[in-house]
Design a protein around this motif. Structure first.
Motif, PDB file in Angstrom:
ATOM      1  N   THR A  46      19.519  -1.645  -0.893  1.00  0.00           N
ATOM      2  CA  THR A  46      20.056  -2.636  -1.739  1.00  0.00           C
ATOM      3  C   THR A  46      19.671  -3.984  -0.795  1.00  0.00           C
ATOM      4  O   THR A  46      20.188  -4.318  -0.213  1.00  0.00           O
ATOM      5  CB  THR A  46      21.279  -2.593  -2.063  1.00  0.00           C
ATOM      6  OG1 THR A  46      21.593  -1.229  -2.694  1.00  0.00           O
ATOM      7  CG2 THR A  46      21.726  -3.793  -3.031  1.00  0.00           C
ATOM      8  N   CYS A  47      18.331  -4.688  -1.362  1.00  0.00           N
ATOM      9  CA  CYS A  47      17.911  -5.762  -0.599  1.00  0.00           C
ATOM     10  C   CYS A  47      18.685  -7.275  -0.975  1.00  0.00           C
ATOM     11  O   CYS A  47      18.601  -7.389  -2.363  1.00  0.00           O
ATOM     12  CB  CYS A  47      16.421  -6.124  -0.650  1.00  0.00           C
ATOM     13  SG  CYS A  47      15.906  -7.246   0.304  1.00  0.00           S
ATOM     14  N   GLN A  87       9.340  -7.290   2.230  1.00  0.00           N
ATOM     15  CA  GLN A  87      10.271  -7.406   3.268  1.00  0.00           C
ATOM     16  C   GLN A  87      10.410  -6.256   4.335  1.00  0.00           C
ATOM     17  O   GLN A  87      10.379  -6.471   5.289  1.00  0.00           O
ATOM     18  CB  GLN A  87      11.482  -7.776   2.768  1.00  0.00           C
ATOM     19  CG  GLN A  87      11.713  -9.262   2.269  1.00  0.00           C
ATOM     20  CD  GLN A  87      12.849  -9.991   2.098  1.00  0.00           C
ATOM     21  OE1 GLN A  87      12.825 -11.291   2.296  1.00  0.00           O
ATOM     22  NE2 GLN A  87      14.023  -9.352   1.516  1.00  0.00           N
ATOM     23  N   GLN A  88      10.209  -4.997   3.669  1.00  0.00           N
ATOM     24  CA  GLN A  88      10.401  -3.852   4.421  1.00  0.00           C
ATOM     25  C   GLN A  88       9.115  -3.914   5.116  1.00  0.00           C
ATOM     26  O   GLN A  88       9.120  -3.400   6.508  1.00  0.00           O
ATOM     27  CB  GLN A  88      10.421  -2.567   3.623  1.00  0.00           C
ATOM     28  CG  GLN A  88      11.951  -2.283   3.137  1.00  0.00           C
ATOM     29  CD  GLN A  88      12.364  -0.882   2.774  1.00  0.00           C
ATOM     30  OE1 GLN A  88      11.585  -0.250   3.222  1.00  0.00           O
ATOM     31  NE2 GLN A  88      13.455  -0.979   1.922  1.00  0.00           N
ATOM     32  N   GLY A 139       7.473  -5.628  12.739  1.00  0.00           N
ATOM     33  CA  GLY A 139       8.348  -6.365  13.989  1.00  0.00           C
ATOM     34  C   GLY A 139       8.196  -7.784  13.386  1.00  0.00           C
ATOM     35  O   GLY A 139       8.362  -8.708  14.187  1.00  0.00           O
ATOM     36  N   ALA A 140       8.069  -8.255  12.229  1.00  0.00           N
ATOM     37  CA  ALA A 140       8.223  -9.783  11.974  1.00  0.00           C
ATOM     38  C   ALA A 140       9.399  -9.991  10.977  1.00  0.00           C
ATOM     39  O   ALA A 140       9.722  -9.357  10.305  1.00  0.00           O
ATOM     40  CB  ALA A 140       6.890 -10.134  11.228  1.00  0.00           C
ATOM     41  N   THR A 141       9.591 -11.232  11.012  1.00  0.00           N
ATOM     42  CA  THR A 141      10.848 -11.752  10.157  1.00  0.00           C
ATOM     43  C   THR A 141      10.108 -12.216   8.803  1.00  0.00           C
ATOM     44  O   THR A 141       9.087 -13.063   8.836  1.00  0.00           O
ATOM     45  CB  THR A 141      11.234 -13.285  11.051  1.00  0.00           C
ATOM     46  OG1 THR A 141      11.938 -12.588  12.009  1.00  0.00           O
ATOM     47  CG2 THR A 141      12.396 -13.521   9.883  1.00  0.00           C
ATOM     48  N   LEU A 157      -0.384  -4.832   1.450  1.00  0.00           N
ATOM     49  CA  LEU A 157      -0.546  -4.766   2.610  1.00  0.00           C
ATOM     50  C   LEU A 157      -1.080  -6.057   3.167  1.00  0.00           C
ATOM     51  O   LEU A 157      -0.703  -6.526   4.142  1.00  0.00           O
ATOM     52  CB  LEU A 157      -1.375  -3.554   3.203  1.00  0.00           C
ATOM     53  CG  LEU A 157      -1.751  -3.537   4.622  1.00  0.00           C
ATOM     54  CD1 LEU A 157      -0.647  -2.967   5.353  1.00  0.00           C
ATOM     55  CD2 LEU A 157      -3.060  -2.905   5.002  1.00  0.00           C
ATOM     56  N   ALA A 158      -2.258  -6.408   2.602  1.00  0.00           N
ATOM     57  CA  ALA A 158      -2.938  -7.555   3.255  1.00  0.00           C
ATOM     58  C   ALA A 158      -2.394  -8.732   3.126  1.00  0.00           C
ATOM     59  O   ALA A 158      -2.315  -9.532   4.216  1.00  0.00           O
ATOM     60  CB  ALA A 158      -4.340  -7.631   2.160  1.00  0.00           C
TER      61      ALA A 158
END
Length: 290
Positions: free
Chosen positions: A141-142, A204-205, A211-213, A176-177
């Protein structure tokens, strides 16, 4: 001096010339970057050669130039980034965060999004059947804050919502891109149409898996045609008339709730953008589509 802590972008797909709805999005992202004294980039999302053309790319870039929307760095073309996308896919497969899927769309519909061939379990694809590669989501649940729409809550269901990141035809997918390039280009803030709102939690996942915000998000309402459909190339939205950029820009400002003065459309493009930057009010953007 530019504030490198803010980097925005406009990322059109060259499936046709720029239309008014795209101009509204481009202008909003441009003004957000200018108000924050940050950088504004343009990225051409040309990943599907079956639907795109070099002529459309040229027309889009010409339209942006005519309207004074000049990026702060050379334009990036996703068609030149295949090696980067492939490297990320191999990394995700190696980490168990992506999997090969030979299921047809009909099979997935019949099983309510579940994979009858148990693709997520890492079974090999039998024979020489074509397969896609999907990102393996986790149930979540985002909750996140949209810069215009406020608090958002989206439910992500593993397997059912798993997005394709490499299509069966061999083309790299948008999901992806867009993330790979936003990370690589240091994009901190994304302004885009609300038709992409539902993809945010999935993206976001993917950011976190790499490894990024995730960036800050600002989703603006899409522009509708007279039939109440989203103004788009698929719905035959007319191309912008590049001979009247001043009128186009002031109409776009009005669509963004900015109330440009009546005589602004008689000014040079540079003056219009300067006025818009000085008077930009994000909170005036309408919350619903027009």
């Amino acid at each position: 001096m530019a504030d490198i802590s803010y980097r925005g972008r406009f990322a059109p797909s060259p499936t046709g010339p720029l239309h008014f709805g795209s101009l509204v999005t481009a202008l909003a992202s441009y003004l957000e970057a200018r108000v924050h004294q940050g950088q504004w980039l343009v990225r051409v999302e040309d990943l599907d050669p079956l639907r795109e053309s070099p002529e459309a790319t040229e027309r889009i870039l010409h339209s942006l130039n005519c309207h004074g929307l000049i990026p702060d760095a050379p334009v990036r073309f996703q068609s030149r980034r295949h090696d980067a996308y492939q490297a990320v896919i191999e990394r995700l497969l190696s980490d168990g965060l992506a999997y090969r899927c030979a299921c047809s769309r009909k099979q997935l519909q019949q099983h309510h999004g579940r994979h009858p061939e148990h693709c997520r379990e890492g079974r090999s694809v039998p024979g020489n059947r074509p397969f896609a590669i999907r990102f393996a989501l986790t149930d979540e649940t985002c909750c996140w804050q949209d810069e215009l729409l406020g608090p958002q809550i989206q439910r992500v269901i593993a397997e059912v919502d798993d997005p394709v990141i490499l299509r069966k035809e061999g083309f790299f997918a948008y999901q992806l891109a867009v993330v790979v390039d936003d990370i690589d280009q240091g994009i901190t803030d994304v302004v885009r149409g609300s038709d992409l709102l539902d993809l945010t939690s999935q993206q976001q996942q993917i950011y976190r898996a790499l490894g990024a915000t995730p960036p800050n998000w600002l989703h603006i309402p899409v522009i509708l045609n007279e039939e109440g459909q989203k103004l788009s190339k698929q719905n035959h939205a007319p191309a912008l008339d590049d001979r009247q950029p001043a009128g186009n820009l002031t109409s776009a400002l009005a669509a963004l709730g900015q109330h440009p003065p009546a005589n602004l459309n008689q000014q040079p493009v540079e003056n219009i953008l300067a006025w818009a930057t000085r008077h930009w009010q994000r909170e005036a953007i309408p919350l619903t589509s027009r």
